[in-house]
Design a protein around this motif. Structure first.
Motif, PDB file in Angstrom:
ATOM      1  N   UNK A  16      25.038 -59.406 119.725  1.00 21.02           N
ATOM      2  CA  UNK A  16      23.972 -58.203 119.579  1.00 21.02           C
ATOM      3  C   UNK A  16      24.003 -57.773 120.904  1.00 21.02           C
ATOM      4  N   UNK A  17      23.925 -56.282 121.011  1.00 21.34           N
ATOM      5  CA  UNK A  17      23.808 -55.596 122.041  1.00 21.34           C
ATOM      6  C   UNK A  17      22.405 -55.908 122.941  1.00 21.34           C
ATOM      7  N   UNK A  18      22.394 -56.236 124.171  1.00 18.92           N
ATOM      8  CA  UNK A  18      21.502 -56.480 124.992  1.00 18.92           C
ATOM      9  C   UNK A  18      20.393 -55.365 125.073  1.00 18.92           C
ATOM     10  N   UNK A  19      20.610 -54.055 124.809  1.00 13.39           N
ATOM     11  CA  UNK A  19      19.875 -52.918 124.967  1.00 13.39           C
ATOM     12  C   UNK A  19      19.152 -52.993 123.696  1.00 13.39           C
ATOM     13  N   UNK A  20      19.655 -53.628 122.685  1.00 19.40           N
ATOM     14  CA  UNK A  20      18.719 -53.883 121.343  1.00 19.40           C
ATOM     15  C   UNK A  20      17.820 -55.100 121.375  1.00 19.40           C
ATOM     16  N   UNK A  21      18.016 -55.847 122.313  1.00 13.04           N
ATOM     17  CA  UNK A  21      17.210 -57.155 122.265  1.00 13.04           C
ATOM     18  C   UNK A  21      15.808 -56.706 122.513  1.00 13.04           C
ATOM     19  N   UNK A  22      14.934 -57.397 121.435  1.00 12.72           N
ATOM     20  CA  UNK A  22      13.687 -56.919 121.386  1.00 12.72           C
ATOM     21  C   UNK A  22      12.729 -57.774 121.919  1.00 12.72           C
ATOM     22  N   UNK A  23      13.305 -58.807 122.952  1.00 13.20           N
ATOM     23  CA  UNK A  23      12.441 -59.371 123.937  1.00 13.20           C
ATOM     24  C   UNK A  23      11.676 -60.422 123.198  1.00 13.20           C
ATOM     25  N   UNK A  24      12.024 -61.066 121.783  1.00 14.23           N
ATOM     26  CA  UNK A  24      11.334 -61.846 120.903  1.00 14.23           C
ATOM     27  C   UNK A  24      12.302 -62.904 120.679  1.00 14.23           C
ATOM     28  N   UNK A  25      11.982 -64.167 120.820  1.00 16.49           N
ATOM     29  CA  UNK A  25      12.850 -65.467 120.457  1.00 16.49           C
ATOM     30  C   UNK A  25      12.033 -66.443 119.881  1.00 16.49           C
ATOM     31  N   UNK A  26      12.415 -66.903 118.759  1.00 12.77           N
ATOM     32  CA  UNK A  26      11.833 -67.878 117.952  1.00 12.77           C
ATOM     33  C   UNK A  26      12.310 -69.182 117.969  1.00 12.77           C
TER      34      UNK A  26
END
Length: 116
Positions: free
Chosen positions: A15-25
């Motif tokens: 996944x593109x880093x620019x699209x990372x939503x800063x959410x990890x579960x």
């Protein structure tokens, strides 16, 4: 894809880093920002050793959110057994686990892109 190093458990998503939503579960529970590090290179998420120490010895699932969906992969936390000096089986199993998780992440991302 994952690897274990002294910095923690590393997951790489395409996944593109620019699209990372800063959410990890992990296991369906959002983890705090200090429990992981993120960096570009597609998207690289590293679960910190301190966070990994809080997990029980069993299979877990990490989910990384992007603006257009998510990627997830299973990972195992092993019990802390004293070292025996023989780790070739562990290396082989780790490689197999990394390959399996990588395929799963790629399939999930392709499926999501095909639906869009």
């Amino acid at each position: 894809i994952k690897q274990i190093d002294k910095e923690g458990l590393v997951f790489t998503s395409n996944g593109e880093y620019e699209d990372f939503d800063n959410k990890v579960e992990v296991d369906g529970v959002e983890i705090p920002d200090e429990a992981f590090n993120d960096e570009p290179g597609s998207t690289v998420i590293t679960l910190t050793p301190d966070f990994l120490d809080t997990l029980t010895a069993e299979e877990h699932t990490i989910r990384v959110y992007f603006t257009d969906g998510f990627a997830e992969a299973p990972f195992n936390v092993a019990a802390n057994n004293p070292p025996t000096g023989e780790n070739s089986a562990l290396v082989a199993m780790s490689i197999l686990l990394v390959a399996s998780a990588g395929i799963a992440v790629i399939m999930i991302l392709k499926k999501r892109k095909n639906k869009a």
